[in-house]
Enzyme design. Structure first.
Site, PDB file in Angstrom:
ATOM      1  N   HIS A   9      -8.240   3.732  -0.948  1.00  0.00           N
ATOM      2  CA  HIS A   9      -9.450   4.383  -1.456  1.00  0.00           C
ATOM      3  C   HIS A   9     -10.052   3.601  -2.621  1.00  0.00           C
ATOM      4  CE1 HIS A   9      -7.538   5.806  -5.147  1.00  0.00           C
ATOM      5  NE2 HIS A   9      -6.497   6.169  -4.409  1.00  0.00           N
ATOM      6  N   GLU A  80      -0.431  10.624  -1.084  1.00  0.00           N
ATOM      7  CA  GLU A  80       0.224   9.730  -2.029  1.00  0.00           C
ATOM      8  C   GLU A  80       1.583  10.276  -2.423  1.00  0.00           C
ATOM      9  OE1 GLU A  80       1.053   6.965  -2.964  1.00  0.00           O
ATOM     10  OE2 GLU A  80      -0.489   6.209  -4.327  1.00  0.00           O
TER      11      GLU A  80
END
Length: 190
Positions: A9, A80
């Protein structure tokens, strides 16, 4: 054969400052959004059999701005690493209290072990390779680093060997019958 395109990202306020970010759902910075536009331009001619993304806003926003939001499926395995008590803290701050601390070798209080993240990465690899072809994975630094390590047969801790910048593209593939890293940590201008 399968190719896994790992797309980290774009920049957030916490990635810019070096804070560990897992459960905190942060948006992209303006720079992060611009990089996602550039990422879309870089990937525009690439055809993917599947696109998977983390459920977190920063990965979703990157995926959408890059032009893949309408075809992306959420994969919880791409979340994550859960940093537990270290969420929102920098390594430097943690080391002031725990000299020599490393996310790669020390316990993560209230979070996941590196082995647990490795097991999630293995699951993502199984799902992404089930039908073969080129698959895009929009996610986060540590999960993608661990996924790369697992792809080439390393333990999850081997992810420590792969630096990964925001808004980067990496490609995992094959050399004959051997899983390899074809490209790593590339910006869009390449």
């Amino acid at each position: 054969m399968t190719e896994l395109w790992l797309i980290r990202h774009g920049e957030t306020e916490w990635s810019l400052s070096g804070k560990h970010t897992s459960r905190t759902d942060l948006p992209l910075t303006e720079h992060g959004r611009q990089r996602a536009v550039e990422l879309g331009q870089y990937l525009a001619r690439t055809k993917f059999k599947a696109v998977l993304r983390s459920p977190m806003a920063r990965a979703r926003e990157t995926c959408e701005i890059a032009g893949f939001g309408s075809v992306a499926a959420v994969d919880e395995g791409l979340r994550e690493w859960d940093y537990g008590a270290f969420e929102g803290r920098t390594t430097k701050d943690i080391q002031a209290e725990m000299p020599g601390w490393s996310v790669w070798k020390d316990p993560i209080v209230g979070g996941e072990t590196v082995e647990q993240v490795g097991a999630r990465a293995d699951g993502v690899i199984r799902r992404a390779t089930a039908d073969g072809g080129r698959v895009a994975l929009f996610a986060h630094a540590h999960i993608l680093r661990i996924l790369a390590a697992r792809w080439v047969g390393l333990e999850a801790r081997g992810g420590s060997l792969f630096a990964l910048g925001t808004g980067s593209v990496s490609v995992l593939g094959w050399e004959r019958e051997t899983r390899v890293v074809e490209r790593w940590n590339r910006g869009f201008e390449e």
